[in-house]
Enzyme design. Structure first.
Site, mmCIF file in Angstrom:
data_model
loop_
_atom_site.group_PDB
_atom_site.id
_atom_site.type_symbol
_atom_site.label_atom_id
_atom_site.label_comp_id
_atom_site.label_asym_id
_atom_site.label_seq_id
_atom_site.Cartn_x
_atom_site.Cartn_y
_atom_site.Cartn_z
ATOM 1 N N MET A 75 -5.987 12.869 -2.291
ATOM 2 C CA MET A 75 -6.714 12.299 -3.438
ATOM 3 C C MET A 75 -6.987 10.803 -3.310
ATOM 4 S SD MET A 75 -7.320 14.914 -5.069
ATOM 5 C CE MET A 75 -6.731 16.579 -4.978
ATOM 6 N N HIS A 77 -8.963 7.495 -2.283
ATOM 7 C CA HIS A 77 -10.344 7.090 -2.018
ATOM 8 C C HIS A 77 -10.382 6.305 -0.710
ATOM 9 C CE1 HIS A 77 -10.368 7.730 -6.372
ATOM 10 N NE2 HIS A 77 -11.659 7.959 -6.244
ATOM 11 N N GLU A 116 -2.245 2.744 1.075
ATOM 12 C CA GLU A 116 -2.516 2.243 2.426
ATOM 13 C C GLU A 116 -1.309 1.466 2.951
ATOM 14 O OE1 GLU A 116 -6.220 3.615 0.800
ATOM 15 O OE2 GLU A 116 -4.648 2.384 -0.076
ATOM 16 N N ASP A 130 9.243 7.419 17.578
ATOM 17 C CA ASP A 130 8.602 8.126 18.685
ATOM 18 C C ASP A 130 8.787 7.390 20.005
ATOM 19 O OD1 ASP A 130 6.820 10.116 19.933
ATOM 20 O OD2 ASP A 130 5.446 8.411 20.101
#
Length: 161
Positions: A75, A77, A116, A130
């Site tokens: 959801m 933007h 973000e 990782d």
């Protein structure tokens, strides 16, 4: 069901309409962390991890993640980010080596950049994992949270620590 902003009149998911929201400068600061062993810590500091410079690669991954947030969080933007900065601090106490990851994201738009910044912080920590898992799989990614946000109708938020 319409009391929820992301639910339509049929009770199904929708993207919130931000058409009429004011365009303002918006910032968000998020933080995450990863606890590593002494061996991983020294290899990161000495740049001796076989996959390369861990902090540089993780920083680029975090920036890329911020730019792709709307592609992985349904959801969200898509936002024109005007800046993403990632900062590292080591918290070393009693054989506990914690990398603190702080992300600041900025935009000028109709919706905030919290997701973000949070996504960038999370992916930065995941990238450290990782890159270092061949040395030690026991690393622990810590709390990820919003530190601060500015701009928009709801104004400024600062987390009480």
């Amino acid at each position: 069901m319409t009391d929820f902003s992301h639910i339509n009149e049929q009770g199904r998911a929708k993207m919130v309409d931000i058409t009429n929201k004011a365009i303002t400068s918006r910032t968000a600061i998020a933080r995450s962390s990863i606890i590593v062993s002494y061996e991983v810590y020294t290899k990161i500091i000495d740049r001796k991890i076989g996959k390369g410079d861990v902090l540089s690669v993780a920083q680029v991954a975090g920036i890329m993640a911020a730019k792709q947030t709307s592609n992985i969080i349904p959801m969200c933007h898509p936002l024109p980010l005007s800046g993403v900065n990632i900062h590292y601090d080591w918290n070393v106490m009693n054989d506990n080596y914690e990398l603190i990851i702080t992300v600041e994201a900025k935009t000028k738009g109709s919706t905030g950049v919290e997701m973000e910044a949070l996504t960038a912080a999370s992916v930065t920590a995941l990238t450290v994992y990782d890159m270092c898992k061949a040395v030690d799989k026991g690393m622990v990614i810590g709390r990820t949270y919003l530190v601060e946000k500015t701009g928009g109708k709801s104004g400024t938020y600062r987390r009480e620590e």
